[in-house]
Design an enzyme around this catalytic site. Structure first.
Site, PDB file in Angstrom:
ATOM      1  N   LYS A  13      37.662  -6.079 -29.390  1.00  0.00           N
ATOM      2  CA  LYS A  13      38.409  -5.294 -30.373  1.00  0.00           C
ATOM      3  C   LYS A  13      39.869  -5.175 -29.959  1.00  0.00           C
ATOM      4  O   LYS A  13      40.180  -5.267 -28.771  1.00  0.00           O
ATOM      5  CB  LYS A  13      37.820  -3.875 -30.438  1.00  0.00           C
ATOM      6  CG  LYS A  13      36.467  -3.771 -31.100  1.00  0.00           C
ATOM      7  CD  LYS A  13      35.997  -2.318 -31.128  1.00  0.00           C
ATOM      8  CE  LYS A  13      34.633  -2.178 -31.770  1.00  0.00           C
ATOM      9  NZ  LYS A  13      34.604  -2.523 -33.200  1.00  0.00           N
TER      10      LYS A  13
ATOM     11  N   ARG B 262      23.470  -3.854 -35.022  1.00  0.00           N
ATOM     12  CA  ARG B 262      22.300  -4.358 -35.759  1.00  0.00           C
ATOM     13  C   ARG B 262      21.342  -5.092 -34.827  1.00  0.00           C
ATOM     14  O   ARG B 262      20.133  -5.148 -35.082  1.00  0.00           O
ATOM     15  CB  ARG B 262      22.759  -5.231 -36.932  1.00  0.00           C
ATOM     16  CG  ARG B 262      23.450  -6.494 -36.542  1.00  0.00           C
ATOM     17  CD  ARG B 262      24.269  -7.071 -37.692  1.00  0.00           C
ATOM     18  NE  ARG B 262      25.499  -6.301 -37.940  1.00  0.00           N
ATOM     19  CZ  ARG B 262      26.375  -6.586 -38.905  1.00  0.00           C
ATOM     20  NH1 ARG B 262      26.157  -7.587 -39.739  1.00  0.00           N
ATOM     21  NH2 ARG B 262      27.468  -5.850 -39.059  1.00  0.00           N
TER      22      ARG B 262
HETATM   23  N1  BES Z   1      30.878   0.248 -33.824  1.00  0.00           N
HETATM   24  C1  BES Z   1      31.452  -0.629 -34.779  1.00  0.00           C
HETATM   25  C2  BES Z   1      31.663   0.017 -36.143  1.00  0.00           C
HETATM   26  C3  BES Z   1      32.609   1.189 -36.203  1.00  0.00           C
HETATM   27  C4  BES Z   1      33.895   1.012 -36.655  1.00  0.00           C
HETATM   28  C5  BES Z   1      32.189   2.449 -35.888  1.00  0.00           C
HETATM   29  C6  BES Z   1      34.758   2.075 -36.762  1.00  0.00           C
HETATM   30  C7  BES Z   1      33.053   3.527 -35.980  1.00  0.00           C
HETATM   31  C8  BES Z   1      34.333   3.343 -36.425  1.00  0.00           C
HETATM   32  C9  BES Z   1      30.554  -1.838 -34.963  1.00  0.00           C
HETATM   33  O1  BES Z   1      29.826  -2.224 -33.854  1.00  0.00           O
HETATM   34  C10 BES Z   1      31.421  -2.988 -35.333  1.00  0.00           C
HETATM   35  O2  BES Z   1      32.225  -3.365 -34.517  1.00  0.00           O
HETATM   36  N2  BES Z   1      31.257  -3.527 -36.541  1.00  0.00           N
HETATM   37  C11 BES Z   1      32.017  -4.609 -36.988  1.00  0.00           C
HETATM   38  C12 BES Z   1      31.089  -5.597 -37.655  1.00  0.00           C
HETATM   39  C13 BES Z   1      31.707  -6.942 -37.950  1.00  0.00           C
HETATM   40  C14 BES Z   1      32.079  -7.639 -36.668  1.00  0.00           C
HETATM   41  C15 BES Z   1      30.722  -7.755 -38.742  1.00  0.00           C
HETATM   42  C16 BES Z   1      33.054  -4.078 -37.969  1.00  0.00           C
HETATM   43  O3  BES Z   1      32.782  -3.117 -38.669  1.00  0.00           O
HETATM   44  O4  BES Z   1      34.164  -4.600 -37.976  1.00  0.00           O
HETATM   45 MN    MN Z   2      30.928  -3.500 -32.564  1.00  0.00          MN
END
Ligand code: BES
Ligand code: MN
Ligand code: ZN
Length: 497
Positions: free
Chosen positions: A275, A349
């Site tokens: 990230k 997931r």
């Molecule tokens: N933990 C994150 C989602 C999240 C984002 C939680 C903001 C709280 C605040 C999750 O694991 C994630 O990174 N999701 C990705 C999925 C994508 C890579 C398909 C996302 O939402 O960008």
């Molecule tokens: Mn994630």
């Protein structure tokens, strides 16, 4: 449990101690018990109402310091607007507002639960007490320099009620829920170097004290079980992964349990699909789903709910490392289905795939509800006021939505459907863990559905509601403890014998 406030009940006729809080409505009158206690200050009140042009609009109030004619150091008047129209969630809000108005330096306060022309029920009084406890919560464990010691003294609030024993009884159950919410908040607020997967499991083990049976599985056991999707997420971390199973047997022997499943990523760097740096610290809250399940199991056990309930949480840390999983890897989940990793940041997931399957196979539950801070896309769709709800069962979805209305923890249903399957089908495996840019929250839910079979199931995407939350009437913000009250209400409404 770190509650800086204690709430007790006394009869309407009891003497008031400390800050005095009374309620009014659009009539600007008081109930008889409140009227008696503010009598000496009638003239001061009339002047203050005039000076402020106070009309008793809902949730507005007045604050009188050292009011002439009263012993109380401070008199707070709060209006509920229309006294007859108050619902359960309004009493919760009322408690929160009152706690917000009592100054931090006060040690004692008395709230007279009396309204002109309406009776405040014992349940309503308990809801007010819950609102006070939740609003008073703060997480300051890591602050070594307290600004003013006087601001950190414990506060004792007495609620003066019509029926003291009934209010006490009603609050016994609500206090258990308050403690469950506070446990969930503490878990979400803790920094990720302290709350790693072994420490999370350790804290869940403390639920044994209220009669929950707790099992903890580590890396070796999880590998034996075949939870390769979950283990793949944790393999880049020096911390071991954990799955925690919590069981509360409060219902009929042999009756199928209700099951709650939680995503517990104690820190989500994104892994190799790392990230951006800005705001990454918020990803300590990526275990908000698991925290809710733990808090809920605590609440159900502590209030001795007449239900069989299980909580299963998958707790891992998602780190980049030489041992971390790669985009392109293919893992075999506990279900036997294979998953191609497209993006290591779509890790939640993968964790849920294995714990959902495990819970379904082992417990054959009446339903499964999972909670997960699953997608950023749910924030784009719904913001921070509703959690996303996905379900394969209309009755379950409707029941959850109704409990949301009752508790103020609102949900909004989004669709599932076979049309979305093609977005998660993979060229090389049974499915892939990212469906691309479109409908990000839906494709995540559609992926999860492949691990629940015919079990009635609902998925709550709590990325917008469980963490990074704004302050509200009943919370100072960040960790909300979202979902504990909602699911406790759901159980109470439909699943207790
Ligand atoms: N933990 C994150 C989602 C999240 C984002 C939680 C903001 C709280 C605040 C999750 O694991 C994630 O990174 N999701 C990705 C999925 C994508 C890579 C398909 C996302 O939402 O960008
Ligand atoms: Mn994630
Ligand atoms: Zn995550």
């Amino acid at each position: 449990m770190s509650e800086p406030v204690t709430v007790t009940f006394a009869k309407h006729t009891a003497a008031a101690k400390g800050v005095l809080v009374v309620l009014t409505d659009e009539s600007l009158g008081f109930g008889p018990a409140a009227q008696k206690l503010v009598k000496g200050a009638d003239a001061a009140l009339t002047r203050a109402f005039d000076a402020e042009r106070f009309k008793g609009k809902a949730w507005t109030g007045l604050d009188l310091l050292a009011p002439t004619g009263l012993e109380a150091p401070r008199l707070i008047v709060l209006s509920v607007g229309k006294a007859k129209a108050l619902k359960s969630a309004d009493f919760l809000k009322l408690g929160g507002l009152v706690a917000g108005k009592i100054p931090a330096t006060a040690r004692e306060a008395t709230l007279v639960l009396d309204l002109p022309g309406t009776k405040v029920s014992a349940d309503a009084a308990a809801e007010v007490a819950l609102g006070i406890a939740l609003r008073a919560y703060k997480f300051d464990r890591y602050k070594t320099k307290k600004k003013d010691e006087a601001e950190h003294a414990a506060l004792a609030v007495t609620l003066l009620v019509a029926d003291e024993p009934a209010a006490k009884r009603a609050y016994a159950a609500k206090a258990a829920v308050a403690d469950g919410v506070i446990l969930a908040r503490d878990l979400v607020n803790e920094p990720p170097n302290v709350l790693d997967p072994p420490e999370f499991a350790h804290r869940a083990e403390a639920l044994k004290q209220v009669g929950v049976a707790v099992e903890v599985f580590g890396d070796a056991e999880l590998a034996r079980l075949g939870m390769r999707a979950l283990l793949g997420v944790g393999q880049g971390s020096i911390k071991e992964s954990r799955v925690v199973v919590m069981q509360w047997h409060g219902g009929a022997k042999g009756e199928a349990p209700v099951a709650f499943i939680g995503k517990g990523v104690t820190f989500d760097t994104g892994g190799i699909s790392i990230k951006p740096a800005a705001g990454m610290e918020d990803m300590k809250g990526d275990m908000g789903g698991a925290a809710c399940v733990t808090g809920l199991m605590y609440a159900l056990a502590a209030r001795k709910a007449k239900v069989n309930a299980v909580g299963v949480i998958g707790v891992v840390e998602n780190m980049p490392d030489g041992a971390a999983q790669r985009p392109g890897d293919i893992v075999t989940s506990l279900s036997g289905q294979t998953i191609e990793i497209i993006n290591t940041d779509a890790e939640g997931r993968l964790v849920l795939a294995d714990v959902l399957w495990y819970a379904k196979e082992r417990f054959k539950p009446k339903f499964m509800i999972d909670l997960a801070t699953l997608t950023g896309a749910i924030l784009v769709a719904l913001g921070q006021d509703h959690a996303g709800l996905f379900s394969n069962d209309d009755q379950l979805a409707e029941r959850i939505a109704k409990a949301g209305q009752e508790t103020g923890e609102k949900v909004w249903r989004l669709p599932l459907g076979p049309e979305y399957d093609k977005l998660v089908d993979s060229k090389f495996a049974d499915m892939k863990n990212s469906g691309g840019r479109h409908a990000g929250s839906i494709t995540a839910a559609q992926f999860l559905q492949r691990f629940v079979d015919k079990t009635p199931w609902a998925h709550l995407d709590v990325a917008g509601t469980a963490m990074g939350s704004p302050a509200s009437d009943v919370s100072k913000g960040w960790a909300s403890g979202w979902g504990v009250r909602l699911l406790d209400q759901l159980v109470r409404d439909h699943y207790e014998g």
